[in-house]
Scaffold this active site. Structure first.
Site, short mmCIF file in Angstrom:
data_model
loop_
_atom_site.label_atom_id
_atom_site.label_comp_id
_atom_site.label_asym_id
_atom_site.label_seq_id
_atom_site.Cartn_x
_atom_site.Cartn_y
_atom_site.Cartn_z
N LYS A 48 -10.75 1.02 6.79
CA LYS A 48 -9.78 1.99 6.30
C LYS A 48 -10.51 3.29 6.00
CE LYS A 48 -5.72 1.64 3.28
NZ LYS A 48 -5.22 0.99 2.07
O1 G3P Z 1 -1.38 1.04 0.69
C1 G3P Z 1 -1.49 2.15 -0.13
C2 G3P Z 1 -0.91 1.85 -1.45
O2 G3P Z 1 -1.71 0.93 -2.11
C3 G3P Z 1 -0.67 3.00 -2.34
O3 G3P Z 1 0.37 2.63 -3.14
O4 G3P Z 1 1.80 2.68 -5.11
O5 G3P Z 1 -0.61 3.36 -5.28
O6 G3P Z 1 1.03 4.82 -4.12
P1 G3P Z 1 0.67 3.42 -4.49
#
Ligand code: G3P
Length: 217
Positions: free
Chosen positions: A83
């Protein structure tokens, strides 16, 4: 549609994996912190558990160092997806690592132009962050729609991995638009099973069954 789970918690992954609902896993440095685990060890455990791609994120910001970290992560298992953040250096690293045959997930995508560059750099997955756009009153779903249109216009094979999913409606809308993959926290995936009319209907059936005085086994 493929379902990836967005967590580094082994128990949560195992529960959904046992139901055949896990097509892959995504992690990031914040999720590794939350798990309290060593990135190399937990990534190996997840890769042993799950058949599909398992994203592990580099933390270097300069292309050569990203490539070195990406190669080390890719050595963990065949299903590791490296990633990389959507920066110019991340795109350079993407190009090198995909040319070596490694899977790459380009993350932190917030515009269709960024997604176009990732496809040109050969990314296996592009991760547009829906929830974080919604957080600042922009439309995350419009981004997914734009990327779908652009990739289809030119036949790019990069898979759209809708990320930063916070609700069941994000999953539904991503499916409607034709995102290839969603990655969501396990609790959001499990919440897809909920409906108040299911609960109400079941309560009625159970109450009526009680009145019959019957048993099935
Ligand atoms: O896959 C990316 C994700 O983990 C981000 O999610 O909720 O931290 O914006 P969030």
């Amino acid at each position: 549609m493929k379902f990836f789970v967005d967590t580094a918690e082994i128990d949560e992954i195992a529960e959904l994996n046992d139901l055949g609902m896990v097509d892959g896993v995504t992690t990031n440095p914040s999720l590794i912190l939350k798990s309290g685990r060593d990135i190399l060890e937990v990534t190996k455990e997840i890769c042993d558990l799950v058949d599909g791609p398992v994203s592990a994120e580099v933390v270097a910001t300069e292309a050569d160092a990203m490539i070195t970290e990406g190669r080390k992560l890719a050595e963990i298992a065949e299903n590791v997806t490296v990633k990389l953040p959507l920066t110019w250096d991340g795109l350079k690293a993407c190009n090198v690592l995909t040319n070596e045959g490694k899977m790459v997930n380009v993350t932190l995508c917030f515009s269709a132009n960024q997604a176009l560059l990732a496809a040109k750099a050969g990314a296996t997955f592009i991760s547009p962050f829906i929830g974080r756009l919604d957080d600042i009153n922009l439309d995350g779903m419009e981004l997914i729609e734009d990327i779908r249109t652009i990739y289809d216009n030119f036949g790019y094979e990069t898979q759209i991995l809708a990320a930063s999913i916070r609700s069941v409606n994000h999953i539904l809308d991503s499916a409607r638009i034709g995102a290839d993959v969603i990655t969501a926290p396990p609790k959001v995936i499990k919440a897809m099973a909920n409906h108040p009319l299911t609960d109400k209907g079941l309560a009625q059936f159970l109450a009526d069954w009680e009145k019959t005085g019957q048993k099935i086994v």
